[in-house]
Enzyme design. Sequence first.
Site, PDB file in Angstrom:
ATOM      1  N   GLU A 169       2.073   5.434  -4.215  1.00  0.00           N
ATOM      2  CA  GLU A 169       2.360   6.371  -3.143  1.00  0.00           C
ATOM      3  C   GLU A 169       1.084   6.973  -2.597  1.00  0.00           C
ATOM      4  OE1 GLU A 169       4.025  10.294  -4.175  1.00  0.00           O
ATOM      5  OE2 GLU A 169       4.315   9.485  -6.188  1.00  0.00           O
ATOM      6  N   CYS A 218       9.807 -11.645  -1.122  1.00  0.00           N
ATOM      7  CA  CYS A 218       9.421 -12.418   0.068  1.00  0.00           C
ATOM      8  C   CYS A 218      10.387 -12.269   1.235  1.00  0.00           C
ATOM      9  CB  CYS A 218       9.277 -13.902  -0.304  1.00  0.00           C
ATOM     10  SG  CYS A 218       7.891 -14.229  -1.406  1.00  0.00           S
TER      11      CYS A 218
END
Length: 341
Positions: A103, A129
Amino acid sequence: MTANSVLTHRNVGVLTVAAIEAPEIVTSAWIDEQLAETYARNDLKPGILTDLAGIEARRWWPEEVTFQEVASRAGRKAMDESGVDPARFGMLISTSVCKHHLEPSIACAVHHELGLSTHCMNFDLGNACLGFMNGMQVAATAIDAGAVDYALIVDGEGSRVTQQATLERLQHPEATAADVFDEFASLTLGSGAAAAVLCRMDRHPDAHRLVGGVSRSGTRHHELCIGDLDRMKTDSHGLMVAGLDLAEAAWRNGADDFDWSAGLDHYIVHQVSQRHTNLMCERLGIDPERCPRTFPQYGNVGPAAIPITLAVHQDRIAAGERVLCMGIGSGLNTTFTEIVW
């Protein structure tokens, strides 16, 4: 329940799709050289990346380049090509698998770098993906709902750190043939960045219409591929078999909602390997000549693979032709999305 999740869009277009190429070329022959002693000790022949996967090279970013930096470059290129004022974007979605930290989100850095408005919501969306295609779905739903007029989806991936760490492990004197194949998929990865601008069709009638598509999950296979920046361990054969089965199920059930069985003009498939692509075409009855391939020179660039391939191939797509983007992500999940050019 055997049905797919189905999304249809009423007023969504793809205005631009853009790709950024990583500058450093890393050949499979060079990787073979790094693993020469391990191959010889385990009676393995060099060339398996080229012969088995069909991957001749992949790209690396320079060491100092960050994933958020390349995602921003791709986003800037897509925005510039769209001609849309940055102040008009209402949503930014970053779909990168690769992150230097947990973060804040990559979207925050990209939002700042691109100078987007404070009213433009921004967040990361991850699904292996499949992330970029899921990002398109979320943005398209927001556009159809009237929540935003323009959305930007970005992705920046890099394989340098993963592959350097993998090579170091596989060069260890105790590395076995099983170790090589457990981490084989890591050596097929590549680096690159991509972005797309989605818009309202009623404001841009010349945009490429996002028709919609289907999604299907097979999460009982979630342990077949597990990875982070340092290491990715994959049951490559099991993942391929399960992925093909899942894609075929989605394809067959999608026939009730979309007329794909008659054939489309272009198939933009996730760029995994030569064998995977050939088997996918065979299983679904797709003309392999209609499947452009970027994996031989770029490798598997994760979520960026489909938009990179679409960006590279777009000059060969005529107006009105049908394009089917066919994504799959470890976990397993698959999504097919149709675009009318």
